[in-house]
Design an enzyme around this catalytic site. Structure first.
Site, mmCIF file in Angstrom:
data_model
loop_
_atom_site.group_PDB
_atom_site.id
_atom_site.type_symbol
_atom_site.label_atom_id
_atom_site.label_comp_id
_atom_site.label_asym_id
_atom_site.label_seq_id
_atom_site.Cartn_x
_atom_site.Cartn_y
_atom_site.Cartn_z
ATOM 1 N N THR A 59 3.499 -0.243 2.402
ATOM 2 C CA THR A 59 2.744 -1.243 1.638
ATOM 3 C C THR A 59 3.451 -1.607 0.342
ATOM 4 O OG1 THR A 59 0.698 -0.396 2.587
ATOM 5 C CG2 THR A 59 0.494 -1.661 0.562
ATOM 6 N N SER A 107 4.981 3.332 7.702
ATOM 7 C CA SER A 107 5.354 4.748 7.799
ATOM 8 C C SER A 107 5.176 5.283 9.222
ATOM 9 C CB SER A 107 4.522 5.578 6.824
ATOM 10 O OG SER A 107 3.138 5.466 7.120
ATOM 11 N N THR A 138 2.002 5.034 2.781
ATOM 12 C CA THR A 138 1.182 6.182 2.406
ATOM 13 C C THR A 138 0.498 6.845 3.596
ATOM 14 O OG1 THR A 138 -0.653 4.680 1.974
ATOM 15 C CG2 THR A 138 0.712 5.313 0.084
ATOM 16 N N ASP A 139 0.392 6.130 4.728
ATOM 17 C CA ASP A 139 -0.376 6.691 5.847
ATOM 18 C C ASP A 139 0.156 8.056 6.285
ATOM 19 O OD1 ASP A 139 -1.881 4.438 5.752
ATOM 20 O OD2 ASP A 139 -1.294 3.642 7.711
HETATM 21 N N1 ASP Z 1 0.292 1.071 6.778
HETATM 22 C C1 ASP Z 1 1.040 1.422 5.616
HETATM 23 C C2 ASP Z 1 2.077 2.448 5.958
HETATM 24 O O1 ASP Z 1 1.770 3.617 6.051
HETATM 25 C C3 ASP Z 1 0.159 1.902 4.573
HETATM 26 C C4 ASP Z 1 0.898 2.120 3.296
HETATM 27 O O2 ASP Z 1 2.067 1.822 3.164
HETATM 28 O O3 ASP Z 1 0.270 2.631 2.403
HETATM 29 O O4 ASP Z 1 3.204 2.095 6.042
#
Ligand code: ASP
Length: 493
Positions: A59, A107, A138-139
């Site tokens: 993100t 991710s 973050t996932d």
């Molecule tokens: N869907 C995103 C990922 O994990 C969420 C994020 O980046 O926070 O890449």
């Protein structure tokens, strides 16, 4: 440039370690609690630390549908060089930043061979850089973080970060930035943290929302909030207020900083990028069936982490499937809890207790364990040591006084003023009558100890006490390392 900084950082670190070890000895606590170390201006590097940002997407690099849209966006869109450009000129005030664009996706899109490559990319960057910042979604950031923590063979700071809100909504990273995006601040503060060297020897740490967390313990607790990351049992390691990096706890491995015991056995250069077997997570629930475990075993899965109820319990059907898979297909199981915190113990044969590792962290350690050994007892040892690092200060009880120790009186006599005849000498070419070119035996020890840079020359009594404590601690730590080495001998290549 980087060398000058490293030298300074190393001397700062060694002072900090001595302070930290003594603090641990005196407090006997489970964490090192030291006040931020003030460094004299003369000690400051003239040059800035070199920080490499290894970017994988997420993100943070996301393009939103609109400036006020936080949930509708495409992750991994803008290149990291553009994101760092937005931080200029401010970031250049404290770091020379270079970028490695490792990838640019969500991710969840990364495979374990790519994880392998990421570790190598981080290690390569750390050869010249003073620290690395890895950006990712973050996932599964907590899995990225623990993987790096277990595999990167460098004591230099590794900081992982990302964002909960996309960066911008325009064609470029500086065009139509999302209102209230957390990406720029998280990136800036993570570079600041790596540049500070405050987490040298901490392994990988996660920095987001101005908080600093240990890779092993941190977890994502909310699907959308900016304060999603938390360390449930132990709390964060520190925080970043503006330009102030405050670290007041440390992962236990920092105590091994000065030896090779700090390194894990998972040196990825010793295995191929395809060495990582499939490991799955079974989530227990009321009257859960065991078919998934049986199917995984039949599909060649080498390990299963059970996220059990309470202290690790699984249903009767799942238990029967586990017994059969362990016996017939040699599957290794690690027991954890689905509660989100707390320990699981017990287990024998192909069932290993995961301690207080979260299921997704236990899975990372199980994947690495299966890649590096075929011996389940070795894996059990790794789970109870690498997987469960704790401070062990019990040996200090034999050598460190539990109560305040009287400081010895200073033993150095004040240096007498030289008499005119001594200054002048007795004749041309003669040495002064009472001049002593070599310090006498009685004045040497205190004078030398008093001159140690850590203690300063003005307090020889305190200096002797500190030196004595440091020596005692050195003996204890050496003994502990020997003990640990013998425990692991033959298990670490
Ligand atoms: N869907 C995103 C990922 O994990 C969420 C994020 O980046 O926070 O890449």
């Amino acid at each position: 440039m980087a060398t000058a900084h490293r030298t300074s950082a190393a001397s700062r670190l060694s002072r900090r370690l001595v302070v930290g070890l003594i603090a641990t000895a005196l407090v006997g606590a489970g964490t090192i609690a030291t006040a931020p170390v003030a460094v004299a201006a003369a000690d400051e590097p003239a040059d800035k630390p070199k920080i490499v940002v290894v970017a994988t997407g997420g993100t943070l690099a996301g393009k939103a549908a609109g400036r006020d849209t936080y949930t509708n966006y495409r992750a991994g869109t803008y290149p990291m060089s553009d994101l760092v450009a937005v931080l200029q000129p401010e970031v250049s005030a404290f770091a020379d930043v270079e970028v490695v664009q490792f990838g640019n996706s969500g991710s969840g899109g990364y495979t374990f061979p790519q994880y392998h490559d990421l570790t190598i990319a981080v290690e390569d960057a750390l050869r010249d850089a003073d620290g690395v910042v890895v950006t990712t979604g973050t996932d599964t950031m907590e899995e990225f973080a623990y993987w790096l923590d277990l595999t990167v063979q460098s004591k230099k700071p590794v900081v992982i970060t990302g964002a909960m809100r996309p960066w911008a909504a325009g064609d470029t990273a500086s065009d139509s930035m999302v209102l209230g995006t957390d990406g720029p601040a998280n990136l800036l503060q993570s570079i600041r943290l790596a540049a500070s060297q405050e987490t040298f020897c901490f392994g990988t740490v996660l920095s987001l929302n101005d908080e600093v967390h240990a890779a092993r313990d941190v977890t994502k607790t909310n699907s959308t909030r900016n304060d999603t990351f938390a360390t449930r049992l132990s709390g964060m390691l520190g925080w970043i207020d503006g330009s102030d990096v405050v670290i007041n706890r440390a992962p236990a491995r920092v105590l091994d900083c000065e030896t090779n015991d700090w390194f894990t056995p998972f040196d990825l250069r010793a295995v191929s990028r395809d060495a990582y077997p499939r490991v799955e997570i079974f989530y227990n629930a009321q009257a859960a069936g065991g078919e998934s475990i049986s199917a995984w075993a039949a599909a060649g899965v080498k390990g299963v982490v059970t996220a059990g109820t309470g202290a690790g319990g699984i249903s009767g059907a799942a238990g029967q499937a586990r017994t059969a898979a362990a016996r017939d297909q040699g599957v290794w199981f690690v027991s954890t809890t689905r509660t989100g915190s707390g320990s699981v113990s017990g287990g024998s044969g192909n069932i290993i207790p995961g301690g207080d590792l979260l299921p997704q962290k236990a899975r990372i350690l199980l994947i690495l364990s299966r890649a590096f050994t075929g011996d389940v007892e070795q894996a059990r040892t790794w789970f109870s040591t690498l997987g469960a690092p704790t401070f062990d200060s019990s040996a200090l009880a034999d050598v460190v006084s539990p109560t305040p120790v009287a400081e010895p009186e200073p033993t150095v006599e004040p240096t007498p003023e030289p008499s005119p005849s001594e200054s002048a000498g007795t004749g041309a070419g003669d040495p002064p009558a009472s001049a002593s070119p070599v310090p006498s035996a009685s004045e040497t020890p205190a004078a030398v100890v008093g001159a140690l840079p850590f203690t300063g020359g003005g307090a020889p009594g305190l200096a002797a006490l500190v030196a004595g404590l440091a020596l005692a601690l050195g003996v204890v730590l050496y003994w502990q390392h020997q003990r640990r080495l013998s425990a692991q001998r033959g298990l670490i290549h």
